[in-house]
Design a protein around this motif. Structure first.
Motif, PDB file in Angstrom:
ATOM      1  N   PRO A  82       0.819  -1.229   0.000  1.00 40.24           N
ATOM      2  CA  PRO A  82       0.000   0.000   0.000  1.00 40.24           C
ATOM      3  C   PRO A  82       0.851   1.277   0.000  1.00 40.24           C
ATOM      4  CG  PRO A  82       0.203  -0.834   2.238  1.00 40.24           C
ATOM      5  CD  PRO A  82       1.013  -1.774   1.358  1.00 40.24           C
ATOM      6  N   THR A  83       0.235   2.375  -0.330  1.00 38.20           N
ATOM      7  CA  THR A  83       0.863   3.704  -0.181  1.00 38.20           C
ATOM      8  C   THR A  83      -0.183   4.697   0.325  1.00 38.20           C
ATOM      9  OG1 THR A  83       2.448   3.368  -1.980  1.00 38.20           O
ATOM     10  CG2 THR A  83       1.962   5.644  -1.409  1.00 38.20           C
ATOM     11  N   TRP A  84       0.129   5.382   1.429  1.00 38.30           N
ATOM     12  CA  TRP A  84      -0.698   6.516   1.850  1.00 38.30           C
ATOM     13  C   TRP A  84      -0.207   7.749   1.087  1.00 38.30           C
ATOM     14  CZ3 TRP A  84      -5.155   7.274   4.077  1.00 38.30           C
ATOM     15  CH2 TRP A  84      -5.645   6.406   5.061  1.00 38.30           C
ATOM     16  N   ALA A  85      -1.139   8.472   0.471  1.00 37.03           N
ATOM     17  CA  ALA A  85      -0.804   9.720  -0.227  1.00 37.03           C
ATOM     18  C   ALA A  85      -1.523  10.868   0.480  1.00 37.03           C
ATOM     19  CB  ALA A  85      -1.254   9.650  -1.677  1.00 37.03           C
ATOM     20  N   VAL A  86      -0.830  11.989   0.626  1.00 40.06           N
ATOM     21  CA  VAL A  86      -1.431  13.164   1.254  1.00 40.06           C
ATOM     22  C   VAL A  86      -1.158  14.379   0.380  1.00 40.06           C
ATOM     23  CG1 VAL A  86      -1.000  14.780   3.170  1.00 40.06           C
ATOM     24  CG2 VAL A  86      -1.447  12.383   3.668  1.00 40.06           C
ATOM     25  N   ALA A  87      -2.154  15.260   0.253  1.00 37.62           N
ATOM     26  CA  ALA A  87      -1.936  16.541  -0.430  1.00 37.62           C
ATOM     27  C   ALA A  87      -2.104  17.651   0.593  1.00 37.62           C
ATOM     28  CB  ALA A  87      -2.936  16.714  -1.569  1.00 37.62           C
ATOM     29  N   LEU A  88      -1.179  18.591   0.583  1.00 42.88           N
ATOM     30  CA  LEU A  88      -1.234  19.749   1.491  1.00 42.88           C
ATOM     31  C   LEU A  88      -1.110  21.010   0.650  1.00 42.88           C
ATOM     32  CD1 LEU A  88       1.399  18.595   4.175  1.00 42.88           C
ATOM     33  CD2 LEU A  88      -1.093  18.344   4.315  1.00 42.88           C
ATOM     34  N   ALA A  89      -2.060  21.934   0.829  1.00 43.16           N
ATOM     35  CA  ALA A  89      -2.009  23.175   0.041  1.00 43.16           C
ATOM     36  C   ALA A  89      -1.763  24.363   0.968  1.00 43.16           C
ATOM     37  CB  ALA A  89      -3.326  23.360  -0.707  1.00 43.16           C
ATOM     38  N   PHE A  90      -0.838  25.237   0.563  1.00 43.62           N
ATOM     39  CA  PHE A  90      -0.482  26.404   1.372  1.00 43.62           C
ATOM     40  C   PHE A  90      -0.785  27.681   0.584  1.00 43.62           C
ATOM     41  CE2 PHE A  90       2.216  22.856   2.508  1.00 43.62           C
ATOM     42  CZ  PHE A  90       2.019  22.776   3.876  1.00 43.62           C
ATOM     43  N   GLU A  91      -1.358  28.652   1.288  1.00 48.68           N
ATOM     44  CA  GLU A  91      -1.698  29.906   0.620  1.00 48.68           C
ATOM     45  C   GLU A  91      -0.420  30.666   0.249  1.00 48.68           C
ATOM     46  OE1 GLU A  91      -4.905  32.451   2.521  1.00 48.68           O
ATOM     47  OE2 GLU A  91      -5.825  30.728   1.490  1.00 48.68           O
ATOM     48  N   LYS A  92       0.501  30.726   1.225  1.00 56.05           N
ATOM     49  CA  LYS A  92       1.782  31.402   0.991  1.00 56.05           C
ATOM     50  C   LYS A  92       2.780  30.322   0.573  1.00 56.05           C
ATOM     51  CE  LYS A  92       4.893  34.524   3.426  1.00 56.05           C
ATOM     52  NZ  LYS A  92       5.966  33.742   3.993  1.00 56.05           N
ATOM     53  N   PRO A  93       3.410  30.467  -0.587  1.00 55.43           N
ATOM     54  CA  PRO A  93       4.326  29.417  -1.055  1.00 55.43           C
ATOM     55  C   PRO A  93       5.419  29.111  -0.024  1.00 55.43           C
ATOM     56  CG  PRO A  93       3.955  31.041  -2.773  1.00 55.43           C
ATOM     57  CD  PRO A  93       3.288  31.573  -1.544  1.00 55.43           C
ATOM     58  N   LEU A  94       5.730  27.841   0.137  1.00 60.72           N
ATOM     59  CA  LEU A  94       6.794  27.464   1.071  1.00 60.72           C
ATOM     60  C   LEU A  94       8.121  27.990   0.543  1.00 60.72           C
ATOM     61  CD1 LEU A  94       5.836  23.772   1.957  1.00 60.72           C
ATOM     62  CD2 LEU A  94       5.187  25.904   3.112  1.00 60.72           C
ATOM     63  N   ASP A  95       8.977  28.369   1.485  1.00 61.52           N
ATOM     64  CA  ASP A  95      10.240  29.015   1.120  1.00 61.52           C
ATOM     65  C   ASP A  95      11.296  27.948   0.808  1.00 61.52           C
ATOM     66  OD1 ASP A  95      12.257  30.768   0.736  1.00 61.52           O
ATOM     67  OD2 ASP A  95      12.606  31.151   2.872  1.00 61.52           O
ATOM     68  N   THR A  96      11.148  27.299  -0.337  1.00 55.90           N
ATOM     69  CA  THR A  96      12.128  26.300  -0.765  1.00 55.90           C
ATOM     70  C   THR A  96      12.107  26.199  -2.293  1.00 55.90           C
ATOM     71  OG1 THR A  96      12.681  23.948  -0.785  1.00 55.90           O
ATOM     72  CG2 THR A  96      10.382  24.481  -0.353  1.00 55.90           C
ATOM     73  N   PRO A  97      13.266  26.017  -2.911  1.00 51.84           N
ATOM     74  CA  PRO A  97      13.279  25.842  -4.367  1.00 51.84           C
ATOM     75  C   PRO A  97      12.947  24.407  -4.784  1.00 51.84           C
ATOM     76  CG  PRO A  97      15.521  25.913  -3.491  1.00 51.84           C
ATOM     77  CD  PRO A  97      14.606  26.089  -2.327  1.00 51.84           C
ATOM     78  N   MET A  98      12.791  23.518  -3.784  1.00 51.26           N
ATOM     79  CA  MET A  98      12.577  22.088  -4.070  1.00 51.26           C
ATOM     80  C   MET A  98      11.247  21.860  -4.823  1.00 51.26           C
ATOM     81  SD  MET A  98      12.776  19.139  -1.224  1.00 51.26           S
ATOM     82  CE  MET A  98      11.356  19.666  -0.310  1.00 51.26           C
ATOM     83  N   GLU A  99      11.294  20.978  -5.822  1.00 49.62           N
ATOM     84  CA  GLU A  99      10.055  20.664  -6.550  1.00 49.62           C
ATOM     85  C   GLU A  99       9.737  19.170  -6.558  1.00 49.62           C
ATOM     86  OE1 GLU A  99       9.971  24.471  -9.537  1.00 49.62           O
ATOM     87  OE2 GLU A  99      11.144  22.747 -10.163  1.00 49.62           O
ATOM     88  N   GLY A 100      10.740  18.372  -6.203  1.00 49.78           N
ATOM     89  CA  GLY A 100      10.539  16.930  -6.059  1.00 49.78           C
ATOM     90  C   GLY A 100      11.631  16.420  -5.151  1.00 49.78           C
ATOM     91  N   CYS A 101      11.326  15.387  -4.346  1.00 50.21           N
ATOM     92  CA  CYS A 101      12.368  14.900  -3.425  1.00 50.21           C
ATOM     93  C   CYS A 101      12.229  13.403  -3.193  1.00 50.21           C
ATOM     94  CB  CYS A 101      12.269  15.659  -2.102  1.00 50.21           C
ATOM     95  SG  CYS A 101      13.592  15.251  -0.954  1.00 50.21           S
ATOM     96  N   PHE A 102      13.343  12.675  -3.415  1.00 43.35           N
ATOM     97  CA  PHE A 102      13.423  11.251  -3.062  1.00 43.35           C
ATOM     98  C   PHE A 102      13.881  11.194  -1.606  1.00 43.35           C
ATOM     99  CE2 PHE A 102      14.342  11.432  -7.660  1.00 43.35           C
ATOM    100  CZ  PHE A 102      13.368  10.554  -8.133  1.00 43.35           C
ATOM    101  N   VAL A 103      13.027  10.615  -0.758  1.00 42.63           N
ATOM    102  CA  VAL A 103      13.257  10.697   0.691  1.00 42.63           C
ATOM    103  C   VAL A 103      13.685   9.347   1.267  1.00 42.63           C
ATOM    104  CG1 VAL A 103      12.212  11.418   2.881  1.00 42.63           C
ATOM    105  CG2 VAL A 103      11.404  12.422   0.735  1.00 42.63           C
ATOM    106  N   GLN A 104      14.654   9.380   2.157  1.00 41.46           N
ATOM    107  CA  GLN A 104      15.033   8.175   2.912  1.00 41.46           C
ATOM    108  C   GLN A 104      15.048   8.484   4.395  1.00 41.46           C
ATOM    109  OE1 GLN A 104      18.515   6.252   1.244  1.00 41.46           O
ATOM    110  NE2 GLN A 104      17.705   6.663  -0.790  1.00 41.46           N
ATOM    111  N   ASP A 105      15.055   7.423   5.204  1.00 43.09           N
ATOM    112  CA  ASP A 105      15.119   7.552   6.669  1.00 43.09           C
ATOM    113  C   ASP A 105      13.977   8.425   7.204  1.00 43.09           C
ATOM    114  OD1 ASP A 105      17.631   6.304   6.242  1.00 43.09           O
ATOM    115  OD2 ASP A 105      18.571   8.267   5.984  1.00 43.09           O
ATOM    116  N   SER A 106      12.777   8.213   6.721  1.00 43.05           N
ATOM    117  CA  SER A 106      11.621   9.027   7.103  1.00 43.05           C
ATOM    118  C   SER A 106      10.352   8.211   6.800  1.00 43.05           C
ATOM    119  CB  SER A 106      11.621  10.318   6.245  1.00 43.05           C
ATOM    120  OG  SER A 106      10.351  10.924   6.207  1.00 43.05           O
ATOM    121  N   PRO A 107       9.234   8.555   7.410  1.00 43.00           N
ATOM    122  CA  PRO A 107       7.978   7.910   6.978  1.00 43.00           C
ATOM    123  C   PRO A 107       7.678   8.234   5.514  1.00 43.00           C
ATOM    124  CG  PRO A 107       7.660   9.114   9.028  1.00 43.00           C
ATOM    125  CD  PRO A 107       9.025   9.488   8.522  1.00 43.00           C
ATOM    126  N   LEU A 108       8.267   9.330   5.014  1.00 42.51           N
ATOM    127  CA  LEU A 108       8.021   9.743   3.627  1.00 42.51           C
ATOM    128  C   LEU A 108       8.963   9.036   2.657  1.00 42.51           C
ATOM    129  CD1 LEU A 108       7.649  13.604   4.099  1.00 42.51           C
ATOM    130  CD2 LEU A 108       5.836  11.980   3.543  1.00 42.51           C
TER     131      LEU A 108
END
Ligand code: FAD
Ligand code: NAI
Length: 328
Positions: free
Chosen positions: A184-210
């Motif tokens: 299985p995979t849990w997917a979550v969408a989070l929307a922010f009114e003020k853009p988050l202060d990061t240039p990141m647009e995609g991230c391969f994550v390790q050592d995390s629930p993500l």
């Protein structure tokens, strides 16, 4: 009268088979339990615009799929996505650019299967519960007690756990499908009114629930009003928290995202969670398709190959090729 071929599932595997069969002169009828096409490659309409909660992007490595993706691009159904990629490992965020070409549906992932579906005979909101043989032909039973048929052949293009019951008339194939474990995979969408202060647009994550996160507005044609992110949990975390409430899943993954950015993250103005029970095969296989040519029953899907969009498409092509060949 031509007896049509039934295809169960309008994900990319089922539509790939449908397209190939139609091109070789066959008549097909499609069935899907959902209200629209795409399966794990669909998009969800929400207050934050259209969101790709399943497949995030796809790569094309097989020559045949490369040609098909170029066709989708020329039709405006797909476009290249060139995100600023990062990795997160051991608590560190690092830029991780590469040369890989990545594709997305445009303006949303589901545009591809919607395009492929054009002009096809399809029954939505129709969950097939049984595939059975009459004297000469195949028939389908749906969850409402309705029957459909006759059909000359049946192509089952659902995830393996859902294909097992539908393959009961071919016990060997049913046994193979029953042996495929899908995570299985849990997917979550989070929307922010003020853009988050990061240039990141995609991230391969390790050592995390993500496992992965993507900035929706960085994909071509997406709504840019809000800064919306799609987060995917790892298979292990998703399995361990399979029955957690959506609210609790959102809270956990929002927290993991804040940890990754090393910042106190604002509360999202919009959030949603979606649980994919059969997100990906636990291991890859090299069957391409499963077929009982004498019976006229075929199974295809990502689980027959790589567990990716490309594998699902190739699997559908091969099911169609084997079926067509059986009639020559
Ligand atoms: P599906 O898309 O699952 O289609 C099966 C269809 O069958 C569904 O529409 C379903 O409603 C229907 N169905 C099932 N049972 C029945 C029934 N009894 N009666 C009628 N209809 C039925 N791949 C990539 O290449 N890149 C990625 O970045 C990527 N990320 C992913 C992230 C997530 C969270 C998930 C879940 C998947 C991801 N994938 C990714 C995998 C990719 O989405 C799949 O490999 C591909 O979409 C599978 O296509 P399919 O046609 O085999 O199956
Ligand atoms: P790809 O080539 O972009 O990625 C394959 C893998 O290589 C990634 O998972 C990642 O581990 C690594 N990778 C790629 N580019 C990287 C970079 N720039 N920096 C660091 N690591 C990088 O795409 P491919 O092969 O088409 O794979 C599809 C993606 O879909 C994979 O990430 C896979 O995990 C994901 N997927 C997720 C599913 C789910 O249920 N969550 C289901 C099926 C696929």
């Amino acid at each position: 009268m031509t007896v049509p071929i039934a295809i169960i599932g309008t994900g990319i595997a089922g539509l790939s088979a449908a397209q190939a069969l139609t091109e070789t002169g066959h008549t097909v009828q499609l069935f899907d339990k959902s209200r629209g096409s795409g399966g794990r490659m669909s998009s969800k309409r929400s207050d934050a615009g259209s969101l790709d909660l399943g497949a995030q992007y796809f790569t094309a490595r097989d020559r045949r799929f490369v040609t098909e993706v170029q066709r989708w691009q020329s039709l405006g159904w797909a476009a290249e996505w060139t995100p600023q990629l990062y990795t997160f490992q051991g608590g560190q965020l690092n830029m991780s650019p590469d040369e890989q070409t990545r594709w997305v549906g445009a303006p949303r992932m589901s545009a591809i299967t919607r395009g492929l579906l054009d002009g096809m005979d399809v029954h939505f909101a129709c969950r097939i519960t049984e595939v059975y043989r009459g004297e000469q032909h195949w028939h389908l039973q749906d969850a409402e007690g309705g029957t459909h048929g006759p059909f000359s052949h049946v192509v089952i293009a659902t995830p393996a756990p859902q294909a097992t019951a539908l393959l009961a008339a071919a016990p060997k194939l049913a046994g193979v499908a029953a042996g495929v474990k899908m995570d299985p995979t849990w997917a979550v969408a989070l929307a922010f009114e003020k853009p988050l202060d990061t240039p990141m647009e995609g991230c391969f994550v390790q050592d995390s629930p993500l496992d992965w996160l993507a900035r929706n507005r960085s994909k071509p044609g997406r709504d840019t009003t809000l800064d919306t992110w799609v987060l995917h949990a790892t298979s292990a975390w998703s399995r361990q928290h399979i029955d957690l409430s959506k609210e609790a899943v959102i809270e956990h993954l929002h927290g993991a995202f804040a940890e990754l950015l090393h910042s106190a993250m604002p509360a999202p103005t919009f959030s949603l969670a979606h649980r994919w029970l059969y997100a990906r095969p636990a291991t890859g296989h090299e069957w391409t398709t499963l077929a009982d040519v004498d019976l006229g029953l075929y199974a295809c899907g990502d689980w027959c190959l790589s567990g990716r969009v490309e594998g699902a498409w190739l699997s559908g092509q091969e099911a169609a090729r084997r079926l067509h060949e059986s009639l020559q």
